[in-house]
Every structure is written in structure tokens, then in C-alpha cells.
Design an enzyme around this catalytic site. Sequence first.
Site, PDB file in Angstrom:
ATOM      1  N   GLY A 109       0.828  -1.210   0.000  1.00  0.00           N
ATOM      2  CA  GLY A 109       0.000   0.000   0.000  1.00  0.00           C
ATOM      3  C   GLY A 109       0.859   1.255   0.000  1.00  0.00           C
ATOM      4  O   GLY A 109       0.482   2.277   0.564  1.00  0.00           O
ATOM      5  N   ARG A 164       0.158   5.489  -2.007  1.00  0.00           N
ATOM      6  CA  ARG A 164      -0.474   6.748  -1.557  1.00  0.00           C
ATOM      7  C   ARG A 164      -0.663   6.713  -0.039  1.00  0.00           C
ATOM      8  O   ARG A 164      -0.393   5.707   0.617  1.00  0.00           O
ATOM      9  CB  ARG A 164      -1.824   6.941  -2.251  1.00  0.00           C
ATOM     10  CG  ARG A 164      -2.860   5.904  -1.910  1.00  0.00           C
ATOM     11  CD  ARG A 164      -4.247   6.294  -2.426  1.00  0.00           C
ATOM     12  NE  ARG A 164      -5.258   5.407  -1.874  1.00  0.00           N
ATOM     13  CZ  ARG A 164      -5.782   4.377  -2.526  1.00  0.00           C
ATOM     14  NH1 ARG A 164      -5.403   4.121  -3.755  1.00  0.00           N
ATOM     15  NH2 ARG A 164      -6.695   3.607  -1.933  1.00  0.00           N
ATOM     16  N   SER A 172      -4.038   0.063  14.301  1.00  0.00           N
ATOM     17  CA  SER A 172      -4.812   1.309  14.391  1.00  0.00           C
ATOM     18  C   SER A 172      -5.157   1.483  15.849  1.00  0.00           C
ATOM     19  O   SER A 172      -5.237   0.501  16.595  1.00  0.00           O
ATOM     20  CB  SER A 172      -6.099   1.184  13.571  1.00  0.00           C
ATOM     21  OG  SER A 172      -7.018   2.195  13.911  1.00  0.00           O
ATOM     22  N   TYR A 184     -13.572  -3.625  10.862  1.00  0.00           N
ATOM     23  CA  TYR A 184     -12.279  -2.915  10.863  1.00  0.00           C
ATOM     24  C   TYR A 184     -11.591  -3.103  12.214  1.00  0.00           C
ATOM     25  O   TYR A 184     -10.395  -3.392  12.287  1.00  0.00           O
ATOM     26  CB  TYR A 184     -12.511  -1.438  10.557  1.00  0.00           C
ATOM     27  CG  TYR A 184     -11.234  -0.636  10.398  1.00  0.00           C
ATOM     28  CD1 TYR A 184     -10.479  -0.747   9.233  1.00  0.00           C
ATOM     29  CD2 TYR A 184     -10.774   0.209  11.404  1.00  0.00           C
ATOM     30  CE1 TYR A 184      -9.301  -0.030   9.071  1.00  0.00           C
ATOM     31  CE2 TYR A 184      -9.600   0.936  11.251  1.00  0.00           C
ATOM     32  CZ  TYR A 184      -8.873   0.818  10.082  1.00  0.00           C
ATOM     33  OH  TYR A 184      -7.702   1.520   9.931  1.00  0.00           O
ATOM     34  N   LYS A 210      -7.973  -4.965  13.051  1.00  0.00           N
ATOM     35  CA  LYS A 210      -6.826  -4.275  13.651  1.00  0.00           C
ATOM     36  C   LYS A 210      -6.474  -4.867  15.023  1.00  0.00           C
ATOM     37  O   LYS A 210      -5.299  -4.922  15.409  1.00  0.00           O
ATOM     38  CB  LYS A 210      -7.099  -2.775  13.740  1.00  0.00           C
ATOM     39  CG  LYS A 210      -7.237  -2.097  12.359  1.00  0.00           C
ATOM     40  CD  LYS A 210      -6.014  -2.320  11.471  1.00  0.00           C
ATOM     41  CE  LYS A 210      -6.106  -1.563  10.156  1.00  0.00           C
ATOM     42  NZ  LYS A 210      -4.942  -1.800   9.270  1.00  0.00           N
TER      43      LYS A 210
HETATM   44  P1  NDP Z   1      -5.396   4.685   1.611  1.00  0.00           P
HETATM   45  O1  NDP Z   1      -6.752   4.199   1.177  1.00  0.00           O
HETATM   46  O2  NDP Z   1      -5.049   6.106   1.384  1.00  0.00           O
HETATM   47  O3  NDP Z   1      -4.252   3.781   0.909  1.00  0.00           O
HETATM   48  C1  NDP Z   1      -4.368   2.380   0.951  1.00  0.00           C
HETATM   49  C2  NDP Z   1      -3.217   1.762   0.182  1.00  0.00           C
HETATM   50  O4  NDP Z   1      -3.354   0.340   0.285  1.00  0.00           O
HETATM   51  C3  NDP Z   1      -3.225   2.084  -1.296  1.00  0.00           C
HETATM   52  O5  NDP Z   1      -1.888   2.159  -1.760  1.00  0.00           O
HETATM   53  C4  NDP Z   1      -3.926   0.870  -1.934  1.00  0.00           C
HETATM   54  O6  NDP Z   1      -3.520   0.758  -3.292  1.00  0.00           O
HETATM   55  C5  NDP Z   1      -3.393  -0.240  -1.026  1.00  0.00           C
HETATM   56  N1  NDP Z   1      -4.207  -1.445  -0.967  1.00  0.00           N
HETATM   57  C6  NDP Z   1      -5.519  -1.555  -0.604  1.00  0.00           C
HETATM   58  N2  NDP Z   1      -5.912  -2.825  -0.697  1.00  0.00           N
HETATM   59  C7  NDP Z   1      -4.833  -3.550  -1.104  1.00  0.00           C
HETATM   60  C8  NDP Z   1      -4.608  -4.918  -1.392  1.00  0.00           C
HETATM   61  N3  NDP Z   1      -5.582  -5.844  -1.273  1.00  0.00           N
HETATM   62  N4  NDP Z   1      -3.366  -5.296  -1.783  1.00  0.00           N
HETATM   63  C9  NDP Z   1      -2.374  -4.405  -1.917  1.00  0.00           C
HETATM   64  N5  NDP Z   1      -2.523  -3.090  -1.658  1.00  0.00           N
HETATM   65  C10 NDP Z   1      -3.749  -2.673  -1.272  1.00  0.00           C
HETATM   66  O7  NDP Z   1      -5.294   4.276   3.146  1.00  0.00           O
HETATM   67  P2  NDP Z   1      -4.425   4.901   4.351  1.00  0.00           P
HETATM   68  O8  NDP Z   1      -3.128   5.375   3.850  1.00  0.00           O
HETATM   69  O9  NDP Z   1      -5.302   5.816   5.120  1.00  0.00           O
HETATM   70  O10 NDP Z   1      -4.246   3.601   5.254  1.00  0.00           O
HETATM   71  C11 NDP Z   1      -3.059   2.816   5.228  1.00  0.00           C
HETATM   72  C12 NDP Z   1      -3.095   1.855   6.416  1.00  0.00           C
HETATM   73  O11 NDP Z   1      -3.148   2.598   7.623  1.00  0.00           O
HETATM   74  C13 NDP Z   1      -4.295   0.916   6.440  1.00  0.00           C
HETATM   75  O12 NDP Z   1      -3.919  -0.347   6.943  1.00  0.00           O
HETATM   76  C14 NDP Z   1      -5.237   1.599   7.427  1.00  0.00           C
HETATM   77  O13 NDP Z   1      -6.142   0.712   8.020  1.00  0.00           O
HETATM   78  C15 NDP Z   1      -4.226   2.147   8.419  1.00  0.00           C
HETATM   79  N6  NDP Z   1      -4.710   3.239   9.241  1.00  0.00           N
HETATM   80  C16 NDP Z   1      -5.175   4.390   8.668  1.00  0.00           C
HETATM   81  C17 NDP Z   1      -5.600   5.432   9.457  1.00  0.00           C
HETATM   82  C18 NDP Z   1      -6.090   6.720   8.889  1.00  0.00           C
HETATM   83  O14 NDP Z   1      -6.634   7.535   9.650  1.00  0.00           O
HETATM   84  N7  NDP Z   1      -5.915   7.002   7.595  1.00  0.00           N
HETATM   85  C19 NDP Z   1      -5.592   5.314  10.923  1.00  0.00           C
HETATM   86  C20 NDP Z   1      -5.077   4.056  11.418  1.00  0.00           C
HETATM   87  C21 NDP Z   1      -4.653   3.065  10.597  1.00  0.00           C
HETATM   88  P3  NDP Z   1      -4.410  -0.064  -4.384  1.00  0.00           P
HETATM   89  O15 NDP Z   1      -5.809   0.412  -4.236  1.00  0.00           O
HETATM   90  O16 NDP Z   1      -3.766   0.253  -5.716  1.00  0.00           O
HETATM   91  O17 NDP Z   1      -4.244  -1.501  -4.043  1.00  0.00           O
END
Ligand code: NDP
Length: 259
Positions: free
Chosen positions: A18, A21, A148, A163, A167
Site C-alpha cells: 500500500g 499513496r 490502528s 475494521y 486491527k
Molecule cells: P489509503 O486508502 O489512502 O491507501 C491504501 C493503500 O493500500 C493504497 O496504496 C492501496 O492501493 C493499497 N491497498 C488496498 N488494498 C490492497 C490490497 N488488497 N493489496 C495491496 N494493496 C492494497 O489508506 P491509508 O493510507 O489511510 O491507510 C493505510 C493503512 O493505515 C491501512 O492499513 C489503514 O487501516 C491504516 N490506518 C489508517 C488510518 C487513517 O486515519 N488514515 C488510521 C489508522 C490506521 P491499491 O488500491 O492500488 O491496491
Amino acid sequence: MSVLDQFVLDDKTAIVTGGSRGIGRALAEALAEAGADVCVANRNGDEARAAAEEIAETTGVETTGVSADVGTEDDVERLVEETVDQLGGIDVLVNNAGIARTAPAYEMSLETWNEVLRTNLTGVFLCTKHAGGWMVANGGGTIINMASMSAFVANYPQEEVVYHASKGGVVSFTRQLASEWAEHGVRANALAPGYIRTEMIDELLAENPEMEAAWLSEMLMEQMAPPEDLGGTVVYLASDASSYMTGETIVIDGGYTVR
Ligand code: NDP
């Protein structure tokens, strides 16, 4: 060695799932700034490769971008092979890829439940099995799992039991893995952020904008953080600066869970 030298990641290679972004992108950039070569992995291969190229241009490290779904074992095996082929090994695995879905439990489809667990928990397992397995066979490494604050507190007002289940599972998985793999020279720790302003959060707020005021009212810092605020901690967990730490989860939430 000076204390700052302990944070240097020269000669290390990291996979960030991930990493195209949001939080993953910021963590990939931070690891690269500390000297690590980085593989960015997510489902959209064009975005993974674009992120990898941009990181290489700004930091000067070697990078690669791989299209991989963390919930598909064949993809994960290919991710590990390509990283080792192109960057020479794996020292750091950041299991960051994750998704969020909201629905009251009495309305949540089994499909949604499985979709979230498949990415947030099965994905952590599969990447750990293969990338961490490579570390076990090659002298060790360090794993950083994205949990999280939702592992420790109820969120409000959104309804998202799956969710939280995922976590909470990440925190428990991390502790047990650390116990089992210490003898292999692999450390495992987790990060537990509060609200970080990313597309994931923007999508939640688009559905229900008034949630933001409810969230901010619980934060001592009274604001969401940008993803870059997590960069220092991931470098700490990836580096020798945290060499005596394993099985732990670091909460970074602007004081949300303090009271
Ligand atoms: P975003 O939605 O901005 O980014 C998610 C990233 O994960 C993207 O690069 C997406 O790319 C990738 N992704 C999603 N599903 C898959 C998959 N099956 N295989 C490979 N890549 C995948 O999310 P955030 O940056 O906000 O979140 C990142 C992490 O942080 C997550 O685990 C989230 O639960 C955790 N988190 C976020 C918080 C927040 O407030 N934002 C707070 C606490 C934890 P693509 O779609 O191309 O696969």
C-alpha cells in the site's frame, strides 16, 4: 556509533505494501530518506511504479514498484521474488495495505466482512509468511504491521466492527509472531495511528461530513495528522534504534485514546 547513526538504513531493503499513496507512501519516503532501497507494492501497478520512480528521483535510492494484491498468495510470492531479484534482499517489511468499510453489524454482508479481513489480516499473514519467511531463511529482519488505535478503543460515530476486529487481530498477530520469530532474528512491532488525513478518511467523511467534528472533539491535539507524521516512527522501528524492541504496538493518535 552516534545515536543518529542508529537510524541509518543504508544497505537495507524495505517492502511497503500500500505504498502508492496515503500513509504507505509517506512511510516509503521516510525509509528511503533514511537510506533504504524500497519496493512499493499495491494492486494498481501503474501507481506503484510511479510512486517508486518519484521516490527514487527525490532520494537517490534504488526502488521498484510491483502490482500485488496482498490477499492473493501467488501475488505475494511474486512480490517477494521481484524484490529480491531487483533490490537484492528484504530487511524490512511494512504491512501497511488496508481498507475500511462501514456498516452496522446487523446489516454488514459476509462479503464485506471477508473483504476487510482478507486485506487487513490475511494480507498481513501472507506477506509475513513469504517476505518474513525470506528473512528467516536469510539471517533476520524487521516487520512493521499497520494496526490502528481502533484495536484499543471504540470509534464513534461510524459503525465498523470488522475494521476493529481486523486491527485487533493485527496487534495480537504481531505479539505472537515476535515471540515465535525472535530466535530467527526477526523483530515484529506494530503502529497504531489515530486519524491520519488520507483518501481512506476523505471517503469516510464524504459519506458523513459531520463525523469530523465528533472525532476532533476527542483529540487532545484537536487535529488530524498528515501521513508524514508517522515517518520518524517507522524509521525507528525499521532501524537499529529499536533493536531491543519486539512484539509491541506504538500508538500515535494525537491523544485520542488518552481519555
Ligand atoms: P489509503 O486508502 O489512502 O491507501 C491504501 C493503500 O493500500 C493504497 O496504496 C492501496 O492501493 C493499497 N491497498 C488496498 N488494498 C490492497 C490490497 N488488497 N493489496 C495491496 N494493496 C492494497 O489508506 P491509508 O493510507 O489511510 O491507510 C493505510 C493503512 O493505515 C491501512 O492499513 C489503514 O487501516 C491504516 N490506518 C489508517 C488510518 C487513517 O486515519 N488514515 C488510521 C489508522 C490506521 P491499491 O488500491 O492500488 O491496491
